[in-house]
Enzyme design. Structure first.
Site, PDB file in Angstrom:
ATOM      1  N   ARG A 126      -1.077   2.579 -13.093  1.00 44.83           N
ATOM      2  CA  ARG A 126       0.109   1.890 -12.588  1.00 44.83           C
ATOM      3  C   ARG A 126       1.131   1.713 -13.701  1.00 44.83           C
ATOM      4  O   ARG A 126       0.834   1.153 -14.748  1.00 44.83           O
ATOM      5  CB  ARG A 126      -0.292   0.518 -12.022  1.00 44.83           C
ATOM      6  N   ASP A 155      -8.437  -7.972 -13.370  1.00 47.02           N
ATOM      7  CA  ASP A 155      -8.370  -6.517 -13.444  1.00 47.02           C
ATOM      8  C   ASP A 155      -9.778  -5.953 -13.266  1.00 47.02           C
ATOM      9  O   ASP A 155     -10.632  -6.109 -14.150  1.00 47.02           O
ATOM     10  CB  ASP A 155      -7.784  -6.081 -14.790  1.00 47.02           C
ATOM     11  N   ASP A 212     -11.051  -3.471 -16.060  1.00 44.38           N
ATOM     12  CA  ASP A 212     -11.395  -4.140 -17.314  1.00 44.38           C
ATOM     13  C   ASP A 212     -12.706  -4.906 -17.197  1.00 44.38           C
ATOM     14  O   ASP A 212     -13.530  -4.916 -18.113  1.00 44.38           O
ATOM     15  CB  ASP A 212     -10.272  -5.097 -17.731  1.00 44.38           C
TER      16      ASP A 212
END
Length: 210
Positions: A105, A201, A204
């Site tokens: 993104r 996230d 992550d």
């Protein structure tokens, strides 16, 4: 809500999702939970697989039983977070082929940028399950499905764990013919395009990179 959208309310999925959301959940536990939730969701996602009758012999006698009617499946994770869902689904469908679509993104535009696409050569003969833990703005999911449609698979389903209303609306508008399955529909997106309350996230947290 679009009739093509299925939101799971199974107690086991909801319980595991509550732990998944917790910021104190370790990367190891997060990975395991993502895989387990994907496996539980797979049960419903594959409900329409066709069966055929075959004759077998049990230790007692001959009988007629049902087994899958040779339907070919492909699992396509959106890199990198989608990788966390593959093993859970493949544990139930070990014969499924795996493809990969890489998107990231753009932090300024929030739009997806494609950097990798490798799909099974016979994808036109397969029913495709696209997986990504998050459906936020919908951009990555929309782009991934658009790329897959260029290869003309038999059908496409999109499976995520958490979705935002904005993502569902955008995805359903772009691909009204694609069924969406998610474990939770959250409140909204924040100004940075993250789902609220969400889980942070997913990439992550799966790979321990933050």
């Amino acid at each position: 809500m679009n009739s093509n959208v299925t939101i799971f309310d199974h107690p086991l999925i909801q319980h595991k999702l509550s732990i998944l959301r917790d910021k104190n959940t370790s990367s190891k536990d997060f990975r395991e939970l993502v895989s387990e939730i994907a496996m539980l969701m797979c049960y419903e996602v594959t409900r329409d697989l066709p069966l055929e009758e075959v004759e077998i012999e049990t230790p007692i006698c001959k009988t007629t039983v049902k087994h899958l009617a040779g339907k070919k499946l492909a699992i396509i994770p959106i890199l990198r977070a989608g990788l966390g869902m593959v093993d859970g689904i493949r544990s139930l469908i070990p014969s499924a082929r795996i493809g990969h679509i890489g998107l990231y993104r753009d932090e300024t535009t929030l739009k997806p940028v494609e950097y990798y696409c490798k799909l099974p050569k016979d994808i036109a003969d397969r029913d495709v399950i696209v997986v990504d833990p998050m459906l936020a703005t919908g951009g990555s999911g929309i782009d991934a499905v658009s790329q897959i449609k260029l290869r003309h698979p038999k059908s496409i389903k999109f499976v995520c764990i958490i979705a935002a209303p904005e993502g569902i609306e955008a995805f359903s508008k772009a691909h009204p013919d694609v069924s969406v399955y998610c474990a939770a529909l959250d409140e909204k997106l924040n100004d940075n395009g993250y789902i609220i309350p969400g889980l942070g996230d997913a990439g992550d947290r799966i790979f321990g990179t933050k």
